[in-house]
Enzyme design. Structure first.
Site, PDB file in Angstrom:
ATOM      1  N   GLU A  85       2.131  42.770  54.073  1.00  0.00           N
ATOM      2  CA  GLU A  85       2.820  41.540  54.703  1.00  0.00           C
ATOM      3  C   GLU A  85       2.392  41.441  55.126  1.00  0.00           C
ATOM      4  O   GLU A  85       3.653  42.412  56.473  1.00  0.00           O
ATOM      5  CB  GLU A  85       4.238  42.466  54.298  1.00  0.00           C
ATOM      6  CG  GLU A  85       4.212  42.025  52.740  1.00  0.00           C
ATOM      7  CD  GLU A  85       5.342  42.910  52.157  1.00  0.00           C
ATOM      8  OE1 GLU A  85       6.112  43.495  53.446  1.00  0.00           O
ATOM      9  OE2 GLU A  85       6.493  42.050  51.061  1.00  0.00           O
ATOM     10  N   PRO A  86       1.105  41.302  56.381  1.00  0.00           N
ATOM     11  CA  PRO A  86       0.995  41.545  57.825  1.00  0.00           C
ATOM     12  C   PRO A  86       1.728  39.947  58.491  1.00  0.00           C
ATOM     13  O   PRO A  86       1.796  38.961  57.360  1.00  0.00           O
ATOM     14  CB  PRO A  86      -0.448  41.005  58.240  1.00  0.00           C
ATOM     15  CG  PRO A  86      -0.746  40.645  56.797  1.00  0.00           C
ATOM     16  CD  PRO A  86      -0.383  40.709  55.500  1.00  0.00           C
ATOM     17  N   CYS A 141      21.771  31.327  81.538  1.00  0.00           N
ATOM     18  CA  CYS A 141      22.811  31.880  81.875  1.00  0.00           C
ATOM     19  C   CYS A 141      23.758  33.199  81.582  1.00  0.00           C
ATOM     20  O   CYS A 141      24.442  33.513  80.919  1.00  0.00           O
ATOM     21  CB  CYS A 141      23.930  31.402  82.370  1.00  0.00           C
ATOM     22  SG  CYS A 141      23.971  29.649  83.052  1.00  0.00           S
TER      23      CYS A 141
HETATM   24  C1  LIG Z   1       8.992  41.986  59.102  1.00  0.00           C
HETATM   25  C2  LIG Z   1       8.025  42.463  57.813  1.00  0.00           C
HETATM   26  C3  LIG Z   1       7.415  41.684  57.197  1.00  0.00           C
HETATM   27  C4  LIG Z   1       6.543  41.607  59.020  1.00  0.00           C
HETATM   28  O1  LIG Z   1       6.021  42.190  59.742  1.00  0.00           O
HETATM   29  P1  LIG Z   1       4.880  42.434  60.877  1.00  0.00           P
HETATM   30  O2  LIG Z   1       5.333  44.101  62.047  1.00  0.00           O
HETATM   31  O3  LIG Z   1       5.045  41.077  62.046  1.00  0.00           O
HETATM   32  O4  LIG Z   1       3.549  42.460  60.553  1.00  0.00           O
HETATM   33  C5  LIG Z   1       6.538  41.890  56.248  1.00  0.00           C
HETATM   34  N1  LIG Z   1       7.316  42.788  55.307  1.00  0.00           N
HETATM   35  C6  LIG Z   1       8.902  43.183  55.795  1.00  0.00           C
HETATM   36  C7  LIG Z   1       9.412  43.027  54.606  1.00  0.00           C
HETATM   37  C8  LIG Z   1       9.876  42.437  56.871  1.00  0.00           C
HETATM   38  O5  LIG Z   1      10.615  42.525  56.579  1.00  0.00           O
END
Ligand SMILES: *Cc1c(COP(=O)(O)O)cnc(C)c1O
Length: 418
Positions: free
Chosen positions: A273-274, A344
């Protein structure tokens, strides 16, 4: 692969000079490079080419329809954290069968939408959520595919706000509780156990936390197998860091090689999940110096972008490199500036102590702004959100128009006259 380069003293996005973009579309302005996005996705995937895998772009890092559509075209899946992100992915042409749904607070309505869409997997973050999902699926006569997000209790060695894999945070279920919750899940009528999920944090610049987390997950997968619970995929989350200044995050191919080595001969699909790693260095925030102001101890460059446009410095004290778009010939005039916005709040800064040769009217590029930039932007101080441009070779495409001020209060009403 850097798509933002200096040519003849002028910073370009691919073949387009950033000052040209500023004069055509105004500032503040987010500028993305299509080739940088494409290469990042392709390089990430290439490392896993030999394995059964799915790369799910984390939508929250940059939910632009154009970016989602580009990744969908390249074969990406998506990691979503809300019903809103689900709708976006579908609107962008994403394949529902490649969507994983993360997040600690999924509502019944969001679960229904995801079940109707037929997503790949729910990443369930608590026993209560599991119960609710079973009920919602049962009412719809559907079976919900799930992974449990486990908390491997490893230190991601990153900023506390973006570390999620330690015991005492709101994400996932405790590692020690995972087996028993999986057993509960196995007994539920409308839940199908598909995987194990973890995500330990963000902007992680070492390999070791990923490897430690994977070890813990594999132990759990083996324990589940012993209890007759078969796992088809392992979701290792996102979190790979990028270089903002001098960090040396793992190279994609080194990351992939290490992960595949650990997986060994197991017959499971790997899901990733990048977010940041695919978009962070593919975007910049373009801004103009409105005023230069000298005080007794500091020089301020007041620019037309602010914390509402790019919140990371104010929120995490994050560092973004700041470059002048056109290099001045009189570099000897360089001073150390605080780069600040018009909002601000004293916390409204984009950079501290930057040595730059500047004059009022000059353009600056806030680098590495492609992730958690526009996606965290707000209308604080009734500031319209910036226009977004995607550069493709020599062409510029407006992928989101600049907001209009009247739209910012269009949904509001004053009380009727008494
Ligand atoms: C935010 C998130 C990601 C992505 O994280 P990165 O640091 O942007 O790669 C992947 N999985 C989950 C569950 C997240 O909350």
């Amino acid at each position: 692969m850097n798509s933002f380069t200096q040519k003849n003293d002028t910073l370009h996005a691919e073949n387009v000079a950033l000052n040209q973009i500023a004069s055509e579309f105004g500032t503040p302005c987010y500028v993305y490079s299509k080739s940088a996005l494409t290469h990042a996705f392709e390089r990430f995937s290439a490392g896993f080419a030999a394995a059964n895998h799915l790369v799910c772009f984390a939508v929250k890092s940059n939910p632009s329809l154009a970016i989602l559509n580009l990744f969908a075209t390249l074969g990406a899946g998506f990691d979503i954290v809300s019903g809103g992100e689900l709708a976006r992915v579908l609107a962008a042409g994403g394949d529902p069968k490649k969507i994983v749904f993360s997040g600690v607070g999924k509502s019944a309505v969001e679960m229904q939408a995801a079940l109707n869409a037929g997503i790949f997997c729910f990443n369930v973050e608590s026993a209560s959520e599991l119960n609710r999902l079973n009920k919602v699926a049962s009412d719809m006569g559907k079976i919900a595919p799930v992974s449990l997000r486990v908390n491997p209790n490893v230190d991601a060695k990153t900023h506390p706000y973006i570390s999620t894999g330690l015991k005492n945070n709101k994400f996932g279920v405790a590692y020690e509780d995972a087996l028993s919750i999986y057993q509960q899940a196995a007994a539920m009528s409308n839940i199908a156990i598909h995987g194990v999920d973890c995500h330990i944090g963000s902007q992680i610049t070492e390999l070791s936390p990923f490897l430690d987390a994977f070890d813990r997950v594999l132990l759990l997968v083996d324990a589940l197998e012993e209890h007759g619970i078969h796992i088809q995929h392992i979701d290792l989350g996102g979190g790979i860091g990028i270089c903002y200044s001098d960090e040396t995050p793992p190279e994609f191919n080194a990351y992939a090689a290490a992960m595949l080595a650990k997986l060994g001969k197991r017959n499971v699909k790997l899901v990733f999940e990048p977010g940041r790693a695919l978009v962070g260095n593919a975007g910049v925030l373009l801004t103009k110096v409105e005023y230069i102001k000298h005080t007794e101890s500091k020089n301020f460059a007041i620019v037309d972008a602010a914390m509402n446009d790019l919140m990371r410095p104010a929120l995490y004290d994050a560092y973004h490199d700041i470059k002048t778009v056109q290099t001045r010939s009189d570099q000897s005039s360089a001073l150390t500036y605080e780069i600040v916005g018009p909002v601000c709040e004293s916390g409204d800064f984009l950079g501290h102590d930057r040595k730059l040769a500047l004059a009022e009217g000059d353009l600056l590029a806030i680098m590495s702004a492609g992730a958690y930039g526009m996606s965290m932007a707000s209308n604080y101080n009734t500031r319209p959100r910036a226009v977004e441009i995607m550069v493709d070779g020599s062409q510029c495409h407006v992928i989101r128009k600049r907001e209009r001020i009247a739209d910012l209060f269009a949904l509001e009403a004053v009380l009727p006259k008494p």
